[in-house]
Design a protein around this motif. Structure first.
Motif, mmCIF file in Angstrom:
data_model
loop_
_atom_site.group_PDB
_atom_site.id
_atom_site.type_symbol
_atom_site.label_atom_id
_atom_site.label_comp_id
_atom_site.label_asym_id
_atom_site.label_seq_id
_atom_site.Cartn_x
_atom_site.Cartn_y
_atom_site.Cartn_z
ATOM 1 N N VAL A 53 0.868 -1.181 0.000
ATOM 2 C CA VAL A 53 0.000 0.000 0.000
ATOM 3 C C VAL A 53 0.901 1.226 0.000
ATOM 4 N N GLY A 54 0.760 2.052 -1.019
ATOM 5 C CA GLY A 54 1.562 3.270 -1.096
ATOM 6 C C GLY A 54 3.055 3.010 -1.035
ATOM 7 N N GLY A 55 3.503 1.920 -1.667
ATOM 8 C CA GLY A 55 4.920 1.589 -1.683
ATOM 9 C C GLY A 55 5.425 0.899 -0.423
ATOM 10 N N ARG A 56 4.563 0.715 0.555
ATOM 11 C CA ARG A 56 4.949 0.097 1.828
ATOM 12 C C ARG A 56 4.425 -1.340 1.895
ATOM 13 N N GLY A 57 5.288 -2.276 2.275
ATOM 14 C CA GLY A 57 4.888 -3.666 2.438
ATOM 15 C C GLY A 57 4.043 -3.852 3.686
ATOM 16 N N VAL A 58 2.976 -4.640 3.556
ATOM 17 C CA VAL A 58 2.079 -4.928 4.665
ATOM 18 C C VAL A 58 1.948 -6.445 4.785
ATOM 19 N N ARG A 59 2.015 -6.924 6.013
ATOM 20 C CA ARG A 59 1.883 -8.356 6.286
ATOM 21 C C ARG A 59 0.759 -8.533 7.292
ATOM 22 N N LEU A 60 -0.275 -9.284 6.922
ATOM 23 C CA LEU A 60 -1.399 -9.568 7.810
ATOM 24 C C LEU A 60 -1.334 -11.032 8.201
ATOM 25 N N HIS A 61 -1.086 -11.287 9.485
ATOM 26 C CA HIS A 61 -1.053 -12.648 10.031
ATOM 27 C C HIS A 61 -2.263 -12.754 10.943
ATOM 28 N N GLU A 62 -3.210 -13.619 10.582
ATOM 29 C CA GLU A 62 -4.467 -13.683 11.316
ATOM 30 C C GLU A 62 -4.899 -15.123 11.558
ATOM 31 N N ARG A 63 -5.540 -15.336 12.681
ATOM 32 C CA ARG A 63 -6.250 -16.584 12.962
ATOM 33 C C ARG A 63 -7.727 -16.241 12.863
ATOM 34 N N SER A 64 -8.369 -16.718 11.806
ATOM 35 C CA SER A 64 -9.763 -16.383 11.535
ATOM 36 C C SER A 64 -10.682 -17.499 12.013
ATOM 37 N N ARG A 65 -11.852 -17.089 12.502
ATOM 38 C CA ARG A 65 -12.871 -18.044 12.930
ATOM 39 C C ARG A 65 -14.020 -18.031 11.930
ATOM 40 N N PHE A 66 -14.504 -19.218 11.627
ATOM 41 C CA PHE A 66 -15.581 -19.399 10.664
ATOM 42 C C PHE A 66 -16.695 -20.221 11.288
ATOM 43 N N VAL A 67 -17.924 -19.928 10.872
ATOM 44 C CA VAL A 67 -19.086 -20.691 11.319
ATOM 45 C C VAL A 67 -19.853 -21.163 10.088
ATOM 46 N N ARG A 68 -20.506 -22.298 10.243
ATOM 47 C CA ARG A 68 -21.308 -22.860 9.151
ATOM 48 C C ARG A 68 -22.769 -22.848 9.560
ATOM 49 N N GLU A 69 -23.582 -22.216 8.719
ATOM 50 C CA GLU A 69 -25.019 -22.149 8.953
ATOM 51 C C GLU A 69 -25.750 -22.441 7.655
ATOM 52 N N GLY A 70 -26.746 -23.288 7.730
ATOM 53 C CA GLY A 70 -27.540 -23.610 6.543
ATOM 54 C C GLY A 70 -26.701 -24.153 5.400
ATOM 55 N N GLY A 71 -25.630 -24.885 5.721
ATOM 56 C CA GLY A 71 -24.771 -25.469 4.698
ATOM 57 C C GLY A 71 -23.759 -24.513 4.089
ATOM 58 N N GLN A 72 -23.668 -23.298 4.614
ATOM 59 C CA GLN A 72 -22.731 -22.306 4.071
ATOM 60 C C GLN A 72 -21.790 -21.817 5.159
ATOM 61 N N TRP A 73 -20.501 -21.714 4.803
ATOM 62 C CA TRP A 73 -19.491 -21.184 5.719
ATOM 63 C C TRP A 73 -19.481 -19.670 5.648
ATOM 64 N N PHE A 74 -19.237 -19.035 6.813
ATOM 65 C CA PHE A 74 -19.132 -17.584 6.910
ATOM 66 C C PHE A 74 -17.917 -17.221 7.748
ATOM 67 N N TYR A 75 -17.242 -16.134 7.364
ATOM 68 C CA TYR A 75 -16.191 -15.554 8.212
ATOM 69 C C TYR A 75 -16.881 -14.892 9.391
ATOM 70 N N ALA A 76 -16.442 -15.198 10.618
ATOM 71 C CA ALA A 76 -17.036 -14.598 11.812
ATOM 72 C C ALA A 76 -16.157 -13.464 12.332
ATOM 73 N N ASP A 77 -14.914 -13.785 12.657
ATOM 74 C CA ASP A 77 -13.971 -12.776 13.153
ATOM 75 C C ASP A 77 -12.586 -13.391 13.190
ATOM 76 N N GLY A 78 -11.629 -12.628 13.694
ATOM 77 C CA GLY A 78 -10.270 -13.143 13.742
ATOM 78 C C GLY A 78 -9.398 -12.368 14.686
ATOM 79 N N ASP A 79 -8.268 -12.962 15.009
ATOM 80 C CA ASP A 79 -7.270 -12.349 15.864
ATOM 81 C C ASP A 79 -6.021 -12.080 15.039
ATOM 82 N N ILE A 80 -5.506 -10.867 15.133
ATOM 83 C CA ILE A 80 -4.263 -10.527 14.447
ATOM 84 C C ILE A 80 -3.111 -11.095 15.273
ATOM 85 N N LEU A 81 -2.205 -11.783 14.615
ATOM 86 C CA LEU A 81 -1.051 -12.408 15.257
ATOM 87 C C LEU A 81 0.211 -11.676 14.810
ATOM 88 N N ASN A 82 1.270 -11.826 15.556
ATOM 89 C CA ASN A 82 2.547 -11.212 15.176
ATOM 90 C C ASN A 82 3.399 -12.177 14.392
#
Length: 131
Positions: free
Chosen positions: A102-131
């Motif tokens: 972004v704007g010439g700057r490197g960005v690294r996103l390390h995340e542990r994401s949580r997903f839930v399944r409802e009605g046969g479909q997966w959804f992203y719920a939330d996540g924790d940013i890790l170092n």
């Protein structure tokens, strides 16, 4: 054959999968991803392609923001899925590292994401940013 899928998934021989044979099956088609990792990969591909509709449609209603604005000029560089754990039939976690610029700057996103399944479909719920 279409371009390589942005998510970086490979076939058994280590060759990149084509977008249409990978995440393209889920973006804008109404076809649900079969598991949390596939959904997470499709969401990464949606970020790369600027597909806000897919991101909103796959974000659980309980945590989905009212507005979703993508970072202007952000260039996605790659995705590494480190771990996918199915906790039960309706809950899973995916740990990943996504790299962008972004704007010439490197960005690294390390995340542990949580997903839930409802009605046969997966959804992203939330996540924790890790170092």
């Amino acid at each position: 054959m279409s371009e390589a899928c942005p998510c970086g998934r490979q076939d058994a021989r280590g060759r990149p999968l084509a977008f249409d044979a990978c995440c393209g099956r889920y973006l804008g088609t109404g076809v649900p991803a079969p598991d949390a990792e596939s959904l997470m990969r499709s969401r990464y591909s949606a970020f790369v392609r600027g597909d806000v509709a897919h991101l909103r449609a796959t974000w659980h209603a309980s945590t989905r923001p009212a507005d979703l604005d993508l970072e202007p000029g952000q260039r996605w560089l790659g995705l590494e899925v480190r771990r996918h754990v199915a906790q039960d039939d309706a809950h899973a976690e995916v740990e990943f590292v996504a790299r962008s610029r972004v704007g010439g700057r490197g960005v690294r996103l390390h995340e542990r994401s949580r997903f839930v399944r409802e009605g046969g479909q997966w959804f992203y719920a939330d996540g924790d940013i890790l170092n």
